[in-house]
Design a protein around this motif. Sequence first.
Motif, PDB file in Angstrom:
ATOM      1  N   TYR A 213      32.591 -81.032 -57.110  1.00 33.77           N
ATOM      2  CA  TYR A 213      33.112 -81.142 -58.475  1.00 33.77           C
ATOM      3  C   TYR A 213      34.635 -81.189 -58.480  1.00 33.77           C
ATOM      4  N   TRP A 214      35.251 -80.350 -57.660  1.00 31.77           N
ATOM      5  CA  TRP A 214      36.706 -80.354 -57.585  1.00 31.77           C
ATOM      6  C   TRP A 214      37.198 -81.708 -57.086  1.00 31.77           C
ATOM      7  N   GLY A 215      36.529 -82.254 -56.067  1.00 33.64           N
ATOM      8  CA  GLY A 215      36.912 -83.563 -55.531  1.00 33.64           C
ATOM      9  C   GLY A 215      36.804 -84.652 -56.573  1.00 33.64           C
TER      10      GLY A 215
ATOM     11  N   ASP B 191      26.003 -87.840 -59.298  1.00 34.57           N
ATOM     12  CA  ASP B 191      26.387 -86.469 -59.618  1.00 34.57           C
ATOM     13  C   ASP B 191      26.357 -85.630 -58.350  1.00 34.57           C
ATOM     14  N   CYS B 192      27.368 -84.791 -58.193  1.00 34.93           N
ATOM     15  CA  CYS B 192      27.487 -83.959 -56.990  1.00 34.93           C
ATOM     16  C   CYS B 192      26.344 -82.987 -56.815  1.00 34.93           C
TER      17      CYS B 192
ATOM     18  N   GLU C 231      39.629 -88.219 -60.500  1.00 32.61           N
ATOM     19  CA  GLU C 231      39.921 -88.589 -61.893  1.00 32.61           C
ATOM     20  C   GLU C 231      41.407 -88.413 -62.186  1.00 32.61           C
ATOM     21  N   LYS C 232      41.968 -87.310 -61.737  1.00 36.87           N
ATOM     22  CA  LYS C 232      43.377 -87.012 -61.988  1.00 36.87           C
ATOM     23  C   LYS C 232      44.283 -88.021 -61.297  1.00 36.87           C
ATOM     24  N   ILE C 233      43.975 -88.360 -60.062  1.00 37.06           N
ATOM     25  CA  ILE C 233      44.821 -89.247 -59.270  1.00 37.06           C
ATOM     26  C   ILE C 233      44.609 -90.714 -59.623  1.00 37.06           C
TER      27      ILE C 233
END
Length: 129
Positions: free
Chosen positions: A103-105, A125-126, A110-112
Amino acid sequence: MTEQMKNSVQKKYQVGVEAALEVMGGKWKPLIIYHLMTGRKRTSELRRLIPGITQKMLTTQLRGLEKDKIVTRKVYKEIPPKVEYELTHYGWGLKPALDHLCYWGEDHLEKIHGDKSKVLEEFQDCCIE
């Protein structure tokens, strides 16, 4: 106590994460564990699911995971030989940690990149139920 245990020096760890990373850290072990969460796999299946890994590296990583009791290896007595790997009950204890990393990845992508589907080859989905 075995003779080897009597003669071995007990390793000291600074924090628990150090011990966890020793068992499941690196580039390949988390991917192997992740794919085994969908069920028992043959070596050839794992190679297809993890295209960048060599046969030698896969074998080495699986042996390490087996030594640490994260996976079990089942050999079927047939010709050609059939070998399957699956997570042990103990290995399943890593699921929450891998789910959080996944989930963090995805959030990081998404952020990058703005849209993780641009960089994830096959979006799924993870969390594996």
